[in-house]
Design a protein around this motif. Structure first.
Motif, PDB file in Angstrom:
ATOM      1  N   UNK A   1       6.333   1.987   1.487  1.00  0.00           N
ATOM      2  CA  UNK A   1       5.541   1.238   0.500  1.00  0.00           C
ATOM      3  C   UNK A   1       6.154  -0.142   0.353  1.00  0.00           C
ATOM      4  N   UNK A   2       5.303  -1.139   0.192  1.00  0.00           N
ATOM      5  CA  UNK A   2       5.793  -2.497   0.022  1.00  0.00           C
ATOM      6  C   UNK A   2       6.334  -3.129   1.283  1.00  0.00           C
ATOM      7  N   UNK A   3       6.005  -2.555   2.441  1.00  0.00           N
ATOM      8  CA  UNK A   3       6.485  -3.073   3.724  1.00  0.00           C
ATOM      9  C   UNK A   3       5.282  -3.244   4.650  1.00  0.00           C
ATOM     10  N   UNK A   4       5.198  -4.384   5.298  1.00  0.00           N
ATOM     11  CA  UNK A   4       4.106  -4.644   6.232  1.00  0.00           C
ATOM     12  C   UNK A   4       4.670  -5.352   7.462  1.00  0.00           C
ATOM     13  N   UNK A   5       4.361  -4.810   8.621  1.00  0.00           N
ATOM     14  CA  UNK A   5       4.866  -5.367   9.887  1.00  0.00           C
ATOM     15  C   UNK A   5       6.378  -5.565   9.867  1.00  0.00           C
ATOM     16  N   UNK A   6       7.079  -4.618   9.254  1.00  0.00           N
ATOM     17  CA  UNK A   6       8.531  -4.644   9.226  1.00  0.00           C
ATOM     18  C   UNK A   6       9.141  -5.504   8.145  1.00  0.00           C
ATOM     19  N   UNK A   7       8.344  -6.257   7.401  1.00  0.00           N
ATOM     20  CA  UNK A   7       8.869  -7.178   6.386  1.00  0.00           C
ATOM     21  C   UNK A   7       8.545  -6.681   4.988  1.00  0.00           C
ATOM     22  N   UNK A   8       9.406  -7.002   4.026  1.00  0.00           N
ATOM     23  CA  UNK A   8       9.189  -6.639   2.629  1.00  0.00           C
ATOM     24  C   UNK A   8       8.090  -7.532   2.055  1.00  0.00           C
ATOM     25  N   UNK A   9       7.029  -6.904   1.539  1.00  0.00           N
ATOM     26  CA  UNK A   9       5.925  -7.665   0.956  1.00  0.00           C
ATOM     27  C   UNK A   9       5.809  -7.448  -0.548  1.00  0.00           C
ATOM     28  N   UNK A  10       6.172  -6.261  -1.043  1.00  0.00           N
ATOM     29  CA  UNK A  10       6.118  -5.949  -2.471  1.00  0.00           C
ATOM     30  C   UNK A  10       7.476  -5.405  -2.899  1.00  0.00           C
ATOM     31  N   UNK A  11       8.231  -6.188  -3.656  1.00  0.00           N
ATOM     32  CA  UNK A  11       9.602  -5.823  -3.988  1.00  0.00           C
ATOM     33  C   UNK A  11       9.682  -4.531  -4.793  1.00  0.00           C
ATOM     34  N   UNK A  12       8.833  -4.391  -5.816  1.00  0.00           N
ATOM     35  CA  UNK A  12       8.905  -3.214  -6.677  1.00  0.00           C
ATOM     36  C   UNK A  12       8.551  -1.940  -5.921  1.00  0.00           C
ATOM     37  N   UNK A  13       7.487  -1.982  -5.121  1.00  0.00           N
ATOM     38  CA  UNK A  13       7.084  -0.794  -4.358  1.00  0.00           C
ATOM     39  C   UNK A  13       8.159  -0.407  -3.343  1.00  0.00           C
ATOM     40  N   UNK A  14       8.711  -1.406  -2.659  1.00  0.00           N
ATOM     41  CA  UNK A  14       9.752  -1.119  -1.670  1.00  0.00           C
ATOM     42  C   UNK A  14      11.000  -0.557  -2.335  1.00  0.00           C
ATOM     43  N   UNK A  15      11.358  -1.110  -3.495  1.00  0.00           N
ATOM     44  CA  UNK A  15      12.527  -0.608  -4.222  1.00  0.00           C
ATOM     45  C   UNK A  15      12.356   0.855  -4.602  1.00  0.00           C
ATOM     46  N   UNK A  16      11.188   1.201  -5.123  1.00  0.00           N
ATOM     47  CA  UNK A  16      10.942   2.587  -5.526  1.00  0.00           C
ATOM     48  C   UNK A  16      11.010   3.533  -4.332  1.00  0.00           C
ATOM     49  N   UNK A  17      10.430   3.118  -3.195  1.00  0.00           N
ATOM     50  CA  UNK A  17      10.450   3.967  -2.001  1.00  0.00           C
ATOM     51  C   UNK A  17      11.872   4.143  -1.477  1.00  0.00           C
ATOM     52  N   UNK A  18      12.663   3.080  -1.494  1.00  0.00           N
ATOM     53  CA  UNK A  18      14.048   3.159  -1.027  1.00  0.00           C
ATOM     54  C   UNK A  18      14.868   4.058  -1.947  1.00  0.00           C
ATOM     55  N   UNK A  19      14.698   3.895  -3.262  1.00  0.00           N
ATOM     56  CA  UNK A  19      15.431   4.739  -4.215  1.00  0.00           C
ATOM     57  C   UNK A  19      15.145   6.217  -3.983  1.00  0.00           C
ATOM     58  N   UNK A  20      13.871   6.555  -3.813  1.00  0.00           N
ATOM     59  CA  UNK A  20      13.495   7.965  -3.611  1.00  0.00           C
ATOM     60  C   UNK A  20      14.091   8.511  -2.319  1.00  0.00           C
ATOM     61  N   UNK A  21      14.019   7.729  -1.257  1.00  0.00           N
ATOM     62  CA  UNK A  21      14.533   8.170   0.043  1.00  0.00           C
ATOM     63  C   UNK A  21      16.035   8.392  -0.006  1.00  0.00           C
TER      64      UNK A  21
END
Length: 478
Positions: free
Chosen positions: A94-114
């Protein structure tokens, strides 16, 4: 006149007979012989692949941030050379498109869960990770650097000065160097020296492979990791990591290209002479195939992904022409279904896969690496699991390189599918899946006591006082 092939003891056996007997009784050893006719001697066995891997002490953690999934592995190296995973976690990206971070909050939540999943399984917490580099449009360039030695012995400091000079030459505004990989050195007129320390020479030359990426994209990546309470220990090129995971040492030496087919991007790395010689990235991946299916059949992305996974093929056989699939259409108040043939699904998938592989071929032919880029092809990554992709890759990538370049005496590129090797503890149902190749390679890189491919790191503490700074300035330039 005595027969020179007979022994003084008159054993009745010629030298060639005795050699043949030794070869027969030593069949369990190396059967490869050096040229020289009947008096050939067995080629000494290589120790390169027998050398035990040296691992760092303790556990390491890695994070593979992809466009389709985010994966975290925690593990350590074992004395037998294997890597053992003690904790893993993965979830849809989540929050990642074509390998780059596009949405900080969504990417943070996905990383935390993983990361939390991996920590729970490993029964230990982590605060730093080695992360894959796929953002910031990574670029790969080769540099030739000369450094005067003046007839003395080459030292560690000389190597670092050569590498520093290469990094200075590679500096581009708005981009940051990630890897500095010495391919080989030349000591005066002696080429192909892997470690010049201790050699006497007038001039030291180095071939350097430097990989960099856009600074702002790297800052965004570091920001999202910081928000997830993680420190980025190091960045590692995604195709470099995949090559560590799926290739043997001989494949890296003889010339092999790893094509990592991800969700948002397809990246490739050319290996040869035991080194990584070139990397490239293409902004097309498995998600583009999914979107093509969703548009072509007027269905949801979720249904399109399911159709691709279970029924899709890049190289349909004639016996599936009559197979019929039921597809739920998008945008209806009540569920509405339509039947399509499996062949129709294949006709949607095929052009996008062909486009991806043709772009890979263009990158290889344009790399200017000659025979190094004409060796075998290893496909890995989640998108390489698509049915029929290997036959198509053999047709498109298996052809000799373009005319005008050496093509390995007319040899064509062979193609195989690559899976992580020498790693224990991945999920049982995905232990051989190509989708874990990058994460497994990251763990190999992070757990290694020595940096693979001679990657030079700059970790010395910066000089603080005026005198220390002055001495450092002089040492780097004298």
């Amino acid at each position: 006149m005595s027969d020179p092939t007979r022994s003084p003891a008159s054993s009745g056996f010629s030298l060639s007979d005795r050699l043949h007997k030794k070869r027969t009784t030593a069949a369990s050893g190396s059967s490869l012989l050096m040229s020289g006719g009947e008096s050939s001697l067995p080629l000494p066995p290589s120790e390169k692949n027998k050398r035990p891997h040296t691992w760092r002490n303790g556990y390491t953690a890695v994070l593979d941030i992809g466009s389709t999934k985010i994966t975290c592995l925690i593990g350590k190296g074992e004395p037998n050379g294997n890597l053992r995973v003690v904790g893993y976690g993965w979830r849809r990206s989540a929050g990642v498109r074509n390998g780059a971070i596009t949405e900080l909050q969504e990417a943070e939540a996905a990383i935390r869960t993983t990361v939390a999943q991996a920590e729970t399984m490993a029964e230990r917490s982590i605060d730093k990770v080695v992360v894959n580099l796929s953002c910031g449009h990574p670029a790969s360039r080769l540099f030739n650097v000369r450094w005067p030695i003046g007839g003395r012995v080459v030292t560690e400091a000389d190597i670092r000065r050569v590498v520093t000079e290469g990094r200075i030459q590679a500096t581009v505004q708005g981009r940051e160097v990630i890897h500095t990989l010495p391919i080989d050195f030349t000591v005066d007129d002696t080429e192909g020296v892997s470690d010049p320390r201790g050699h006497l020479c007038e001039t030291l030359k180095a071939r350097l492979h430097i990989i960099d990426a856009a600074t702002t994209a790297l800052m965004n990546l570091e920001t999202v990791l910081s928000r997830a309470e993680l420190k980025m220990e190091a960045l590692v090129s995604s195709p470099l990591a995949s090559g560590l995971s799926v290739l043997d040492a001989d494949e890296r030496d003889l010339g092999t290209t790893v094509v990592d087919m991800g969700g948002g991007t397809t990246s490739l790395a050319v290996f040869g002479e035991g080194q990584i010689l070139h990397t490239a990235q293409i902004g097309v991946g498995g998600l583009h195939v999914t979107r093509d299916i969703a548009r072509g059949l007027s269905t949801s992305l979720e249904n399109a992904e399911r159709l691709k996974t279970f029924y899709g093929s890049a190289d349909l056989a004639s016996d599936v022409e009559d197979e019929v699939l039921t597809v739920e259409l998008l945008g209806n108040d009540v569920p509405h279904f339509e039947q399509v043939s499996r062949a129709q699904l294949g006709h949607i998938i095929r052009p996008r896969v062909e486009e991806t592989l043709e772009l890979v071929r263009e990158k290889l032919d344009g790399a200017g690496l000659g025979t190094a880029a004409s060796g075998r092809i290893v496909l890995t990554g989640g998108a390489s699991l698509l049915d029929g992709i290997r036959p198509m890759a053999e047709r498109i990538l298996g052809m000799p390189v373009s005319s005008g370049r050496p093509s390995g005496a007319g040899f064509t590129r062979s193609v195989r599918l690559g899976r992580p090797k020498h790693i224990v503890g991945l999920p049982e149902n995905t232990a051989a899946a190509a989708g874990f190749a990058t994460a497994a390679g990251l763990l190999c890189w992070a757990a290694s006591a020595e940096r693979p491919f001679g990657d030079v790191e700059f970790r010395e503490a910066a000089p603080t006082g005026f005198l220390q700074k002055l001495v450092a300035f002089i040492r780097e330039r004298v």
